[in-house]
Design a protein around this motif. Sequence first.
Motif, PDB file in Angstrom:
ATOM      1  N   SER A 138      24.440  54.922  89.268  1.00  0.00           N
ATOM      2  CA  SER A 138      25.790  55.175  88.797  1.00  0.00           C
ATOM      3  C   SER A 138      26.095  56.617  89.175  1.00  0.00           C
ATOM      4  CB  SER A 138      25.786  54.998  87.274  1.00  0.00           C
ATOM      5  OG  SER A 138      27.026  55.327  86.724  1.00  0.00           O
ATOM      6  N   SER A 184      24.356  42.548  86.176  1.00  0.00           N
ATOM      7  CA  SER A 184      23.140  43.310  86.454  1.00  0.00           C
ATOM      8  C   SER A 184      23.226  44.684  85.809  1.00  0.00           C
ATOM      9  CB  SER A 184      22.964  43.515  87.966  1.00  0.00           C
ATOM     10  OG  SER A 184      22.856  42.284  88.636  1.00  0.00           O
ATOM     11  N   ILE A 185      22.129  45.114  85.218  1.00  0.00           N
ATOM     12  CA  ILE A 185      22.027  46.518  84.826  1.00  0.00           C
ATOM     13  C   ILE A 185      21.898  47.284  86.141  1.00  0.00           C
ATOM     14  CG2 ILE A 185      20.623  48.243  83.640  1.00  0.00           C
ATOM     15  CD1 ILE A 185      19.589  45.903  81.856  1.00  0.00           C
ATOM     16  N   PRO A 186      22.797  48.219  86.403  1.00  0.00           N
ATOM     17  CA  PRO A 186      22.801  48.848  87.734  1.00  0.00           C
ATOM     18  C   PRO A 186      21.590  49.745  87.963  1.00  0.00           C
ATOM     19  CG  PRO A 186      24.348  49.943  86.292  1.00  0.00           C
ATOM     20  CD  PRO A 186      23.846  48.758  85.520  1.00  0.00           C
ATOM     21  N   GLY A 204      29.474  52.679  90.997  1.00  0.00           N
ATOM     22  CA  GLY A 204      28.106  52.210  90.792  1.00  0.00           C
ATOM     23  C   GLY A 204      28.077  50.752  90.386  1.00  0.00           C
ATOM     24  N   GLY A 205      26.911  50.156  90.608  1.00  0.00           N
ATOM     25  CA  GLY A 205      26.708  48.772  90.211  1.00  0.00           C
ATOM     26  C   GLY A 205      26.983  47.792  91.339  1.00  0.00           C
ATOM     27  N   THR A 206      26.408  46.597  91.196  1.00  0.00           N
ATOM     28  CA  THR A 206      26.602  45.577  92.225  1.00  0.00           C
ATOM     29  C   THR A 206      27.197  44.298  91.653  1.00  0.00           C
ATOM     30  OG1 THR A 206      24.309  44.919  91.897  1.00  0.00           O
ATOM     31  CG2 THR A 206      24.761  46.376  93.754  1.00  0.00           C
ATOM     32  N   SER A 207      26.949  44.015  90.398  1.00  0.00           N
ATOM     33  CA  SER A 207      27.548  42.828  89.792  1.00  0.00           C
ATOM     34  C   SER A 207      27.617  43.024  88.281  1.00  0.00           C
ATOM     35  CB  SER A 207      26.736  41.571  90.119  1.00  0.00           C
ATOM     36  OG  SER A 207      25.517  41.594  89.424  1.00  0.00           O
ATOM     37  N   VAL A 208      28.543  42.318  87.681  1.00  0.00           N
ATOM     38  CA  VAL A 208      28.766  42.491  86.241  1.00  0.00           C
ATOM     39  C   VAL A 208      27.542  42.059  85.438  1.00  0.00           C
ATOM     40  CG1 VAL A 208      29.871  40.222  85.995  1.00  0.00           C
ATOM     41  CG2 VAL A 208      30.389  42.029  84.340  1.00  0.00           C
ATOM     42  N   MET A 212      24.483  53.822  83.635  1.00  0.00           N
ATOM     43  CA  MET A 212      25.896  53.972  83.256  1.00  0.00           C
ATOM     44  C   MET A 212      26.058  54.469  81.825  1.00  0.00           C
ATOM     45  SD  MET A 212      27.803  50.928  85.311  1.00  0.00           S
ATOM     46  CE  MET A 212      27.708  50.951  87.114  1.00  0.00           C
ATOM     47  N   ASN A 244      19.990  52.162  81.044  1.00  0.00           N
ATOM     48  CA  ASN A 244      21.116  51.851  81.931  1.00  0.00           C
ATOM     49  C   ASN A 244      21.743  53.172  82.390  1.00  0.00           C
ATOM     50  OD1 ASN A 244      23.715  51.250  82.993  1.00  0.00           O
ATOM     51  ND2 ASN A 244      23.885  49.407  81.729  1.00  0.00           N
ATOM     52  N   HIS A 278      18.277  42.366  85.235  1.00  0.00           N
ATOM     53  CA  HIS A 278      19.267  41.375  84.833  1.00  0.00           C
ATOM     54  C   HIS A 278      19.861  41.782  83.490  1.00  0.00           C
ATOM     55  CE1 HIS A 278      20.978  37.526  83.613  1.00  0.00           C
ATOM     56  NE2 HIS A 278      20.960  37.207  84.909  1.00  0.00           N
ATOM     57  N   SER A 279      21.165  41.623  83.374  1.00  0.00           N
ATOM     58  CA  SER A 279      21.829  42.104  82.162  1.00  0.00           C
ATOM     59  C   SER A 279      21.319  41.411  80.905  1.00  0.00           C
ATOM     60  CB  SER A 279      23.340  41.915  82.274  1.00  0.00           C
ATOM     61  OG  SER A 279      23.661  40.536  82.343  1.00  0.00           O
TER      62      SER A 279
END
Lengths: 437, 437
Positions: free
Chosen positions: A293, A288-290, A282-286, A252, A250, A241-242
């Motif tokens: 990437s 979330s830490i993906p 990459g990534g699934t939602s703003v 990215m 991360n 979770h971000s």
Amino acid sequence: MKSSCSSFPLSALSLTLASAVLMASAAQAQTADPAAQVQRVLASPAFKSAAATLDKEHGRIVEDAIKLTEIPAPPFAEKERAEEFAKMLKAVGLSDVQIDPEGNVLGLRKGTRGDGKVVVVSAHLDTVFPAGTDVKVKRQGTKLYAPGIGDDSTSLAVLLGFVRAMKAAGVNTRDDILFVGTVGEEGPGDLRGVRYLFTKGAYKDKIKSFFSVESGDINRVTHGGVGSKRYRITFNGPGGHSYSAFGAVNPMFAQAQAAAELSRIQVPTTPKTTYSIGLIGGGTSVNSIPVSSWMEVDMRSESVDELKRVEDRLLKIVQDAADGENFARSTKDAKITVEAKLIGDRPAGSTDMNAEIVQIAKSAIEAAGYKPNFNWSSTDSNMPMNLGIPALTIGRGDVGKSGRSHSLDEWTDVEKGPMVKAMTTSLSIVLTATGME
Amino acid sequence: MKSSCSSFPLSALSLTLASAVLMASAAQAQTADPAAQVQRVLASPAFKSAAATLDKEHGRIVEDAIKLTEIPAPPFAEKERAEEFAKMLKAVGLSDVQIDPEGNVLGLRKGTRGDGKVVVVSAHLDTVFPAGTDVKVKRQGTKLYAPGIGDDSTSLAVLLGFVRAMKAAGVNTRDDILFVGTVGEEGPGDLRGVRYLFTKGAYKDKIKSFFSVESGDINRVTHGGVGSKRYRITFNGPGGHSYSAFGAVNPMFAQAQAAAELSRIQVPTTPKTTYSIGLIGGGTSVNSIPVSSWMEVDMRSESVDELKRVEDRLLKIVQDAADGENFARSTKDAKITVEAKLIGDRPAGSTDMNAEIVQIAKSAIEAAGYKPNFNWSSTDSNMPMNLGIPALTIGRGDVGKSGRSHSLDEWTDVEKGPMVKAMTTSLSIVLTATGME
């Protein structure tokens, strides 16, 4: 050019008498004066007869082009077209017609020398278009519209036309000619057809020179193969979770560091060397830490060494970036790992401007009244060029008579006069280079 | 808890006699001893009667919860559910029932003081689930499964239950209570419902305190609203062929530089402040310099100032990165430009632990035998907290009796005893805070 017979300077008798001398001096003559060889071919009754056949069969060549274009041949799915092309190669009288394990279609036309070597004359079977693309040919006047019509489906039909014309004219060549329809010339195919031909196929150590007949204008000669390497670089991490997992590595950030570092590589302008990032994701939602990437990197060079230098640097950069991220943030749940997948590998190489086949192509093009345009590109010829085998990618269409290659509105103009003239010029290159007798 | 009437210490007569004194000391009493206020409410016959109604109507509340859950309410498409909820608010006897221009459903229950202020008691209408999600409720024993059943559809039914229980028990409150079903609490909604309520709506300057009844356990009290700002940063450039246009500015290099710079921002652990890149994308093919590249950045903080500090830094970083790329590579065809689009803005704020409503919630939860769990989160309460208006997000379900919020297998357990006990506790918080008489 309308084909017409002009007078022929040597009588059948004088040819017979002089044959021993001509044969003995052939090698020297070819090296010494490609222009003269071209003139000899152009002036020969057999060539004129072959040219007349191309003229007569223009309609049939166009029909074959339409027929082949309308058989879809996406990358890695050239089989249906290959089978049809194999049938057609058999029908025009080639021997040893086969589809090799990679999917290339081969057919042999024996020469007179019998040294066990072959000259390859090829066109590529595949198109850039995915399965499901509408490949129905639409005609507007003398223009044919269809995906792949120009690049390179019509060339396959032209090769068939060459074989028929040579047969009708009773043309003999010194060299065995291996006609080939290759698979995998376009992007994702990554030259898999010619790669197989030169490194694993039955003819792998027997190819003395190579011609790829491509979509381009007849005056365009590709004598340099720009090498390229393409990588998909993927950074993986634990994700989270971000907000609640803040502080964790991360992927990215690792990727950004690598990409920023890549952007600082200095490359020479000669030999031209380039790099780019073309795709990222990459990534699934703003929030979330993906967990992953990725980026796709394209590197090219006219030089094998320079290409390797950039490639080596990229691979070091991405590993360093992953390591750096693992020191900058928490690896409690997992570390960042990086995966570098080679997704494209086209070897660099070139055929020297002084090489015989280059000079033959230049002379033949000039003799037909065109202005030669030598260039570097990335085609099937890259592979032999990289192996030091003389190779060229040549045209077979009139200048400016095709366009929108790789787009859905690709077109080629089959107006008879210009098309026959261009095909005849293309054939003159092939016949001079294979030692038409 | 099974609701049952116990003896009540004050007779109707003594209440009447003492009323003037009680009224006069109400403000002081409330500030001085929230625990005593809670005890007074809990001990009152009216409250016990209300609790008995919740117990009696448990089945009806569950039915309403199912009915509302099965009306889809994706972000920005809460209308159908809002209309039904408005009908239900009217049916339970609230006045001035309306759907405001943003889509919130409002219904008023007048208090006795008449100072023109209201206490908002709300639940949110929207779910995280997109249109087309199967929202049919499935039952396994006392567990109900459906997307959104816990977060926050059942709370809407509980609010209706509160109103009916208060009516049945003849409960009067000092304060006007505005019952609200809000839109846009979940992610993309970006608190648009409460934002409208507090900044534009008819009650915008009249809200004295705010309760959001949420999916969570009854012992969970959210007294801090983590602020967040989310940006979609897009870098645009001229694009071009990776080989022939090499040397031109590449938006992905600018983005990489910005992201790498972002990763170096130092943030405090207290007040907790975070940032992340969660999504990236761009490009059309590996062999093209892309025309655009984007990343989505999430920043959060318990502190308005710290959040602003990171936001300001981000905006400077992306501009600097675009400028840097424009100096590092050719801008012959076009420069890199950058666009920073705010895609999420949840203001930070908190309600002091010593605030009356926090202490009331604490006392009520403890009185019911639960252990209060105070936390920070991001909910509808962020908005009033940011404006300095006392606000809490409280629960209405038993501890551990719901789960998998935001997933397709979301569930909530409606077992009567624990559910009624939790609802009654939640009602005791609301009635104490609104000055039940």
